[in-house]
Write a protein that holds these residues in place. Structure first.
Motif, short mmCIF file in Angstrom:
data_model
loop_
_atom_site.label_atom_id
_atom_site.label_comp_id
_atom_site.label_asym_id
_atom_site.label_seq_id
_atom_site.Cartn_x
_atom_site.Cartn_y
_atom_site.Cartn_z
N GLU A 181 0.82 -1.21 0.00
CA GLU A 181 0.00 0.00 0.00
C GLU A 181 0.86 1.26 0.00
N ILE A 237 -9.56 1.36 4.27
CA ILE A 237 -8.57 1.69 3.26
C ILE A 237 -9.27 1.81 1.91
N LYS A 264 -6.09 3.80 -3.00
CA LYS A 264 -4.73 3.81 -2.44
C LYS A 264 -3.95 2.55 -2.80
#
Length: 459
Positions: free
Chosen positions: A42, A434, A438
């Protein structure tokens, strides 16, 4: 005879790398390891937890693979291989540079001496302790009788910095190092004084510049159990659990301890033998009292906490006994330890392979859904820790399927705020959310960006 320890080191190095590749999925799709790898993918950076910055070395290879955008499978294999390569590199440096193939053999033996489940818990920094501290001892041993050039002193300082900062349990390795140097009467050597001075400097520097994480502070609070349990230190469940393990999984602790004690006694080194016994037994009792609440079946935590024992048990055979213990017997002992460790590792792999099978079936069954599911609906004896499941499901599906999916297993589905659950464009995990934006689309292909999560909970 030295060449046989060289061959042993090379063969065991190859074995560690083969095991790391064969079991790369079991090691990556496992508790914290999945979170670490997911975080690296990530952020495209290192994942440092609890201020343990030397852990960068264990993530260097997957980090480089991420930077050059290699396939996800290669990155996962690199992450699994990285820990083995640390042992291999330190072993080869001990042999070819420090000219000590016994130390080289001990370093590559360390991950197999009594570990089994720890092989699959890659993020446990405690397992680096015996690797680094055996190399530190080999370096100090190599310095004895030689002039201490600034480069050597700088390397000693760097090694001690790595040794002290990798894990809080490093303090026990330092005490053992000092004790063994005193037993062998190395206190007249300049390197002994520099080791003390540099260790104090590093310890003060670490204390001033790096704070302890809440995780480490919580672990240190266990020391208070010495006051809580007084004077009932021996009749506790951890001691009984340990005794049951010393004759199977942790057998090599018993073997190396008894043999070392026998050598000290046979050569009438009674004080040295007494100090050695006090060091090993004292560390074990201290650990058992501090963590007296470890339950039977949690052998993984014993392996984690006992890593300094690997260093304590191997040093006498490698650096102290020399002519007092047969090289042939030591080589046989090392070979047996590796074979026994290999058997334990393969046996332990069955549990983590079953985890993979179950998660694959779960992903296939719910490939069109996103679930926040109560732990009572899943086999927690397999999963163990539910908080990491979103990262495990995401990585496993990304590695093996064209579509990526993620689910969260939790002890209370209503702990997850509704604003996270209704978000269709991201991954829900225990502490947050999340967004898909991303995540690198080269690794993760989340096709469902319209449906929110469904809560599955007992009535």
């Amino acid at each position: 005879m030295e060449r046989y320890f060289k061959y042993f080191s090379i063969v065991t190095s190859a074995l560690l790398m083969v095991l790391s590749i064969v079991f790369y999925l079991q090691r990556n799709i496992m508790y914290d390891s999945s979170f670490y790898l997911f975080d690296m993918l990530e952020t495209k950076s290192f994942c440092i937890q609890h201020f343990r910055y030397p852990a960068v070395l264990s993530q260097l290879l997957p980090f480089l693979f991420i930077k050059v955008a290699l396939p996800l499978q290669w990155i996962a294999i690199a992450y699994s291989l990285n820990l083995a390569l640390i042992a291999v590199v330190l072993s080869l440096l001990s042999g070819y540079w420090l000219k000590n193939w016994k130390a080289a053999a001990a370093i590559v033996l360390s991950p197999l001496l009594f570990n089994s489940e720890m092989f699959f818990w890659m993020v446990a920094e405690s397992q680096y302790l015996p690797l680094y501290w055996l190399f530190i001892y080999a370096f100090i041993d190599n310095c004895i009788g030689k002039s201490l050039h600034p480069v050597r002193l700088l390397l000693l300082l760097l090694l001690l910095f790595l040794g002290f900062t990798i894990h809080p349990l490093s303090i026990f390795c330092f005490f053992a190092l000092m004790l063994y140097l005193l037993i062998t009467k190395r206190y007249t050597e300049p390197v002994f004084l520099y080791t003390i001075l540099f260790s104090v400097f590093v310890f003060i520097l670490k204390t001033k510049m790096v704070s302890y994480s809440n995780y480490d502070k919580g672990a240190m609070e266990h020391v208070a159990n010495w006051k809580t349990l007084y004077p009932h230190y021996f009749n506790i469940s951890t001691n009984k659990f340990l005794l049951s393990l010393l004759w199977n999984k942790l057998l090599m602790i018993s073997v190396f301890f008894v043999l070392a004690l026998a050598v000290f006694v046979h050569h009438r080194k009674y004080i040295a033998g007494l100090l050695f016994a006090a060091l090993v037994l004292g560390f074990m009792l201290f650990t058992n009292v501090c963590f007296y609440d470890i339950k039977e079946g949690q052998g993984l935590y014993f392996e984690n906490l006992y890593q300094p024992l690997v260093f304590m048990l191997l040093v006498p055979f490698v650096f102290i006994f020399k002519q007092k213990f047969s090289n042939n017997a030591l080589l046989f002992l090392f070979v047996f330890s590796v074979l026994f460790g290999l058997g334990r590792t393969i046996k332990a792999s069955e549990h983590y392979t079953q985890r993979l099978y179950w998660e694959r079936a779960f992903i296939k069954k719910y490939e069109d859904k996103k679930l926040v599911i109560h732990s009572s609906f899943v086999p927690m004896d397999l999963l163990g820790q539910p908080w990491c499941t979103p990262f495990e499901f995401a990585l496993l599906s990304a590695l093996e399927n064209k579509r990526t999916t993620s689910h969260l297993v939790t002890f209370d589905v209503y702990e997850v705020p509704i604003e996270r659950v209704i978000q269709p464009h991201g991954i829900v995990h225990q502490n947050g959310w999340i967004p898909f934006s991303k995540l690198d689309k080269r690794y993760f292909n989340f096709t469902d960006t319209t449906h929110c999560y469904s809560r599955v909970s007992p009535w």
